[in-house]
Scaffold this active site. Structure first.
Site, PDB file in Angstrom:
ATOM      1  N   HIS A 135      -6.021  -2.838  -2.144  1.00  0.00           N
ATOM      2  CA  HIS A 135      -5.179  -3.407  -3.205  1.00  0.00           C
ATOM      3  C   HIS A 135      -4.447  -2.294  -3.947  1.00  0.00           C
ATOM      4  O   HIS A 135      -4.838  -1.130  -3.869  1.00  0.00           O
ATOM      5  CB  HIS A 135      -6.027  -4.208  -4.216  1.00  0.00           C
ATOM      6  N   LYS A 139      -5.260  -2.745  -9.864  1.00  0.00           N
ATOM      7  CA  LYS A 139      -6.373  -3.711  -9.785  1.00  0.00           C
ATOM      8  C   LYS A 139      -7.642  -3.056 -10.307  1.00  0.00           C
ATOM      9  O   LYS A 139      -8.030  -1.984  -9.859  1.00  0.00           O
ATOM     10  CB  LYS A 139      -6.558  -4.185  -8.344  1.00  0.00           C
TER      11      LYS A 139
END
Ligand SMILES: NC(=O)c1ccc[n+]([C@@H]2O[C@H](COP(=O)([O-])OP(=O)(O)OC[C@H]3O[C@@H](n4cnc5c(N)ncnc54)[C@H](O)[C@@H]3O)[C@@H](O)[C@H]2O)c1
Length: 237
Positions: A135, A139
């Site tokens: 990600h 995040k």
């Protein structure tokens, strides 16, 4: 449909664009507690609410929807430890709750393939599982909620594994690696490796639109229903 948008952050903006392009009206947008004070009355004019906010606030937003009798499609994650009490309340108040930790249609199909693969390999213990999720660097949580769902599904489908580890290996546990780099929306790879070959499945999200599509489809589907639903119901999986 007249939609109440509860949370007007990254997902709220994405959902607004898509919902309007599908002919829906955003009747009210509520993005903080002050706006609740000013706009609560507009909620009951809506056919459905779509909720993407923060874990600490999701439950009170869900209850507000039950109170005015409109279905609520919830994307916020991180409140599931209260799931039992929320669904009980939903039934008691004759409400409607749609929830999913991931609204992407592709990911939900991927979940099914992952379960099937883990189950098929239960008798073939020479295949060892591993998972990687990648990600963007903003995040905060790791592993991702989607990775946790994948791991839990593998454990329930294949009884050779009882849990998962992060960054380490342990017999009987699925090793999960979390990578944070660049602007990656979300990539999940599950592999099963033996000494002679490897089976790999990957889901790669290109952007947030996939989540918005699932959420708006859920809102269209849930309209005029009562009860508790998730993507399995919407996609007939
Ligand atoms: N289920 C899925 O498919 C999926 C996909 C993406 C994100 N998410 C989850 O959805 C949530 C929101 O994600 P995001 O990227 O839009 O976050 P974000 O931080 O961009 O937006 C959250 C918004 O909620 C607003 N908010 C705070 N308190 C509020 C209140 N009392 N009432 C209404 N709004 C309030 C904030 O002002 C903010 O604009 C997170 O929990 C995220 O993990 C789920």
């Amino acid at each position: 449909m007249k939609i109440a948008l509860l949370g007007y952050g990254r997902m709220g903006h994405e959902i607004e664009k898509l919902a309007v392009s599908r002919g829906h009206t955003i009747q009210v947008k509520i993005d903080n507690e002050d706006e609740w004070t000013a706009k609560t009355a507009f909620l009951k004019e809506c056919d459905v609410a779509i909720e993407f906010t923060i874990p600490a606030i999701a439950i009170s937003n869900i209850k507000r929807c039950f109170a005015v009798g409109i279905p609520v499609v919830v994307g916020t994650t991180g409140w599931y430890e209260h799931f039992g009490e929320v669904t009980e309340l939903c039934i008691k108040m004759d409400g409607c709750l749609f929830y999913a930790s991931n609204y992407s249609i592709g990911v939900n199909v991927f979940f099914e393939i992952n379960r099937k693969l883990a189950s098929l390999l239960e008798s073939y213990t020479m295949y060892k599982p591993a998972m990687t999720e990648i990600h963007h660097t903003l995040k905060l949580d790791a592993p991702s909620g989607t990775a946790i769902t994948l791991a839990k599904d593998m454990i329930s489908a294949n009884h050779n594994y009882t849990g998962y580890t992060v960054g380490t290996t342990e017999e009987g546990k699925i090793p999960v690696t979390s990578v944070r780099e660049g602007n990656v929306t979300g990539t999940h790879t599950v592999s099963w490796t033996s000494d002679v070959d490897q089976i790999t499945i990957t889901h790669e999200a290109y952007n947030r639109l996939g989540f918005a599509i699932g959420a708006v489809l859920a809102a269209e589907w849930v309209y005029s229903r009562k009860g508790v639903f998730t993507m399995k119901d919407l996609l007939s999986l």
